[in-house]
Design a protein around this motif. Structure first.
Motif, mmCIF file in Angstrom:
data_model
loop_
_atom_site.group_PDB
_atom_site.id
_atom_site.type_symbol
_atom_site.label_atom_id
_atom_site.label_comp_id
_atom_site.label_asym_id
_atom_site.label_seq_id
_atom_site.Cartn_x
_atom_site.Cartn_y
_atom_site.Cartn_z
ATOM 1 N N ASN A 1 12.297 -30.208 -38.553
ATOM 2 C CA ASN A 1 12.668 -28.946 -38.971
ATOM 3 C C ASN A 1 13.389 -28.903 -40.427
ATOM 4 O O ASN A 1 13.392 -28.089 -41.343
ATOM 5 N N THR A 2 14.073 -29.954 -40.522
ATOM 6 C CA THR A 2 14.804 -30.055 -42.060
ATOM 7 C C THR A 2 13.784 -30.237 -42.979
ATOM 8 O O THR A 2 13.732 -29.370 -44.154
ATOM 9 N N PHE A 3 12.654 -30.962 -42.842
ATOM 10 C CA PHE A 3 11.542 -30.858 -43.824
ATOM 11 C C PHE A 3 10.698 -29.600 -43.812
ATOM 12 O O PHE A 3 10.275 -29.395 -44.874
ATOM 13 N N ARG A 4 10.696 -28.976 -42.774
ATOM 14 C CA ARG A 4 10.097 -27.570 -42.986
ATOM 15 C C ARG A 4 10.987 -26.620 -43.950
ATOM 16 O O ARG A 4 10.440 -25.893 -44.555
ATOM 17 N N ILE A 5 12.404 -26.793 -43.579
ATOM 18 C CA ILE A 5 13.236 -25.958 -44.413
ATOM 19 C C ILE A 5 13.062 -26.270 -46.002
ATOM 20 O O ILE A 5 13.176 -25.460 -46.791
ATOM 21 N N LEU A 6 12.967 -27.627 -46.107
ATOM 22 C CA LEU A 6 12.934 -28.303 -47.727
ATOM 23 C C LEU A 6 11.639 -27.496 -48.023
ATOM 24 O O LEU A 6 11.423 -27.001 -49.303
ATOM 25 N N ALA A 7 10.474 -27.745 -47.421
ATOM 26 C CA ALA A 7 9.211 -27.368 -47.914
ATOM 27 C C ALA A 7 9.294 -25.950 -48.176
ATOM 28 O O ALA A 7 8.750 -25.212 -49.390
ATOM 29 N N ALA A 8 9.731 -25.121 -47.350
ATOM 30 C CA ALA A 8 9.890 -23.460 -47.783
ATOM 31 C C ALA A 8 10.702 -23.349 -48.959
ATOM 32 O O ALA A 8 10.315 -22.177 -49.881
ATOM 33 N N ALA A 9 11.918 -24.049 -49.112
ATOM 34 C CA ALA A 9 12.638 -23.912 -50.436
ATOM 35 C C ALA A 9 11.929 -24.394 -51.616
ATOM 36 O O ALA A 9 12.069 -23.780 -52.751
ATOM 37 N N GLU A 10 11.222 -25.574 -51.455
ATOM 38 C CA GLU A 10 10.400 -25.944 -52.651
ATOM 39 C C GLU A 10 9.340 -24.912 -52.967
ATOM 40 O O GLU A 10 8.917 -24.622 -54.110
ATOM 41 N N ALA A 11 8.753 -24.368 -51.810
ATOM 42 C CA ALA A 11 7.709 -23.190 -52.149
ATOM 43 C C ALA A 11 8.131 -22.013 -52.909
ATOM 44 O O ALA A 11 7.758 -21.494 -53.779
ATOM 45 N N THR A 12 9.416 -21.626 -52.506
ATOM 46 C CA THR A 12 10.205 -20.656 -53.150
ATOM 47 C C THR A 12 10.429 -20.931 -54.546
ATOM 48 O O THR A 12 10.045 -19.963 -55.424
ATOM 49 N N ALA A 13 10.948 -22.156 -54.747
ATOM 50 C CA ALA A 13 11.259 -22.336 -56.224
ATOM 51 C C ALA A 13 10.068 -22.572 -57.024
ATOM 52 O O ALA A 13 10.268 -22.441 -58.141
ATOM 53 N N HIS A 14 8.827 -23.188 -56.668
ATOM 54 C CA HIS A 14 7.653 -23.084 -57.292
ATOM 55 C C HIS A 14 6.575 -22.011 -57.218
ATOM 56 O O HIS A 14 5.494 -21.965 -57.696
ATOM 57 N N GLY A 15 7.109 -20.993 -56.323
ATOM 58 C CA GLY A 15 6.132 -19.880 -56.247
ATOM 59 C C GLY A 15 4.742 -20.282 -55.544
ATOM 60 O O GLY A 15 3.598 -19.909 -55.963
ATOM 61 N N THR A 16 4.731 -21.169 -54.401
ATOM 62 C CA THR A 16 3.541 -21.515 -53.739
ATOM 63 C C THR A 16 3.834 -21.397 -52.334
ATOM 64 O O THR A 16 4.714 -20.782 -51.959
ATOM 65 N N THR A 17 3.027 -21.998 -51.414
ATOM 66 C CA THR A 17 3.262 -22.028 -49.828
ATOM 67 C C THR A 17 3.822 -23.499 -49.472
ATOM 68 O O THR A 17 3.464 -24.569 -50.166
ATOM 69 N N PRO A 18 4.536 -23.300 -48.240
ATOM 70 C CA PRO A 18 5.142 -24.741 -47.906
ATOM 71 C C PRO A 18 3.926 -25.747 -47.629
ATOM 72 O O PRO A 18 4.069 -27.031 -47.929
ATOM 73 N N ASP A 19 2.792 -25.321 -47.009
ATOM 74 C CA ASP A 19 1.683 -26.327 -47.033
ATOM 75 C C ASP A 19 1.170 -26.827 -48.200
ATOM 76 O O ASP A 19 0.760 -28.004 -48.314
ATOM 77 N N ALA A 20 1.323 -26.146 -49.327
ATOM 78 C CA ALA A 20 0.879 -26.585 -50.437
ATOM 79 C C ALA A 20 1.661 -27.474 -51.459
ATOM 80 O O ALA A 20 1.542 -27.905 -52.444
ATOM 81 N N VAL A 21 3.096 -27.592 -51.007
ATOM 82 C CA VAL A 21 3.997 -28.130 -51.404
ATOM 83 C C VAL A 21 3.776 -30.003 -51.579
ATOM 84 O O VAL A 21 3.475 -30.389 -50.559
#
Length: 481
Positions: free
Chosen positions: A159-179
């Motif tokens: 769950n922590t990694f999914r939260i981080l993936a979503a945050a990175e995706a928001t910061a970079h303008g992409t999707t969590p799976d693409a981070v």
């Protein structure tokens, strides 16, 4: 026995700080090392872990240090590099941490990897090894799955990694799976998150209270250049999960993305109880020397309210009985929002929840984002029933997440009594108000049984039982004299 944990993040939070505080609180170091060994076998890579004592602004604290090989070294300990606009930030850094475990001097990244490595894409050591550790979310989850972490600990880490993936995706303008986690997928970041998850599970922590996160100000250098503090990933996590940031005025980054993501993943409450006793305290050290102690305090709380002296049964009006928490137990509210379920399915899950021991289960209509009609399923249960209640919800609904909150109850003294009617005997519930008067209420099941057995309507049976309750001398609307 499940515990309540209060995290004091008045100096910020990072993954290694949380791990160190939980180890200081009593989490098993031997068990943790065994779990981390399984991550190596799962393909994470080579690393060492050093656990020691350090002094932070005169406070004795535990230090959790992930030591990597030469090619994975970072600038995370180099305050002048991280804060080129304020080289004074570098003063005093080595002398406080270095003497505590000098054998790690050559691994300066080990001392500071956490406040750097989990800065997400931003500023940790991406420039050093982003070509070595480009892991996607799927790659990280594939390492966690075969590990020796318990199912609960893996859930926390994932769950922590999914939260981080979503945050990175928001910061970079992409999707969590693409981070690509050149930062979060790095060895030390995975170790920190997995270690925190293990410790929380090992301590049997069920409720986590975090009121807010203290943050600094200014800028910090990262793989992508200079970034404002709070960095974008921290901002994204806090925005998505309603985490309050409190400015301290300290120049520097106090909250890292990993620290914020862990709080988002484990926090169940954002308000500390008004009264509690501290059963144990653990202090975890950070790696940077800003103008604050750089520690996280983890407090195990005892919130039980003494019931000594609470009387049962009727009381004279001169000495009214005060409402009290229900026999020292904590009631939990479990809820989730569902927008793709039929009424029949909801009825089924409510029946199942009651059958496994929930105190109450019901649904509330609501409107969610984009105007979608939905239902909020709620269940009330005791702590020992949490796992079974949540299992029923996951099995019988389409939800992928459940919220839970500990709640105190104020209840009246009550007892079951038998009343006599012309139709037969029936059970009733008698409660005692704080002022000492009684109220007696018919039990629906017995009213229905009497109606069926006597061949009369339900309302007729209800009137008969209600009249019998009133004849006890302290019915629903009568005060004791």
């Amino acid at each position: 026995m499940a515990s309540t944990l209060l995290l004091d993040c008045s100096s910020g939070i990072a993954g290694d700080m949380l791990v160190a505080s939980l180890l200081d609180l009593g989490a098993s170091e031997l068990g943790l090392r065994a779990a981390l060994d399984s991550l190596r076998r799962a393909g994470l890579g080579d690393f060492d872990v050093v656990i020691s004592r350090v002094n932070k602004n005169g406070i004795d604290a535990c230090d959790f240090d992930v030591v990597l090989d030469e090619e994975h070294q970072t600038h995370d300990h180099d305050m002048a590099w991280l804060h080129p606009e304020d080289p004074t930030q570098a003063l005093g850094h080595e002398h406080e941490h270095g003497h505590e475990h000098g054998h790690d001097h050559g691994h300066g990244h080990g001392h500071d990897h956490e406040h750097g490595h989990d800065h997400g894409h931003d500023h940790e050591h991406g420039h050093h090894h982003d070509h070595h550790e480009h892991r996607t979310l799927a790659d990280v989850l594939a390492i966690l799955e075969p590990s020796d972490l318990s199912r609960r600990a893996r859930d926390i880490a994932e769950n922590t990694f999914r939260i981080l993936a979503a945050a990175e995706a928001t910061a970079h303008g992409t999707t969590p799976d693409a981070v690509h986690f050149h930062e979060v997928g790095a060895i030390d970041s995975v170790v920190d998150i997995a270690a925190a998850a293990f410790c929380l599970d090992n301590l049997d922590v069920e409720r986590v209270i975090v009121e807010d996160l203290a943050e600094g100000k200014g800028t910090i250098r990262c793989a992508h250049g200079m970034m404002p503090i709070p960095v974008p990933a921290v901002m994204a996590v806090c925005e998505a999960h309603g985490i309050t940031l409190r400015s301290t005025g300290v120049h520097g980054e106090l909250v890292t993305p990993t620290g914020a993501a862990l709080v988002a993943a484990i926090r169940t409450d954002n308000t500390a109880p008004e009264r509690y006793t501290v059963k144990a305290c653990g202090i975890g050290a950070g790696k940077r020397d800003y103008a604050c102690p750089g520690i996280v305090r983890a407090l195990l709380l005892d919130e039980s309210v003494s019931t000594q002296g609470v009387l049962s049964g009727p009381r004279p009006l001169s000495t009214p009985a005060a409402p009290r928490p229900d026999a020292g137990e904590t009631i939990w509210k479990v809820e989730c929002d569902i927008d793709d379920v039929t009424g029949e399915a909801l009825g089924h899950v409510i029946d199942r929840l009651m059958s496994v021991g929930a105190r109450e289960a019901h649904c509330l209509p609501l409107v969610t984002k984009k105007g979608r009609p939905a239902w909020q399923l709620q269940a009330i249960c005791t702590a020992d029933m949490l796992a079974e209640v949540e299992s029923v919800i996951f099995e019988d609904t389409t939800t992928i997440g459940i919220r839970r909150q500990a709640m105190e109850r104020t209840v009246l003294d009550r007892r079951q009594v038998t009343v006599h009617t012309s139709l037969g005997d029936a059970r009733a519930k008698e409660v005692i108000l704080p002022n000492g008067c009684h109220r007696t209420y018919p039990e629906h099941d017995d009213v229905a049984r009497l109606a069926e057995r006597a061949g009369v309507g339900y309302q007729d049976a209800l009137q008969a039982v209600t009249a019998a309750c009133a004849e006890r001398g302290h019915g629903p609307s009568r005060r004791r004299k």
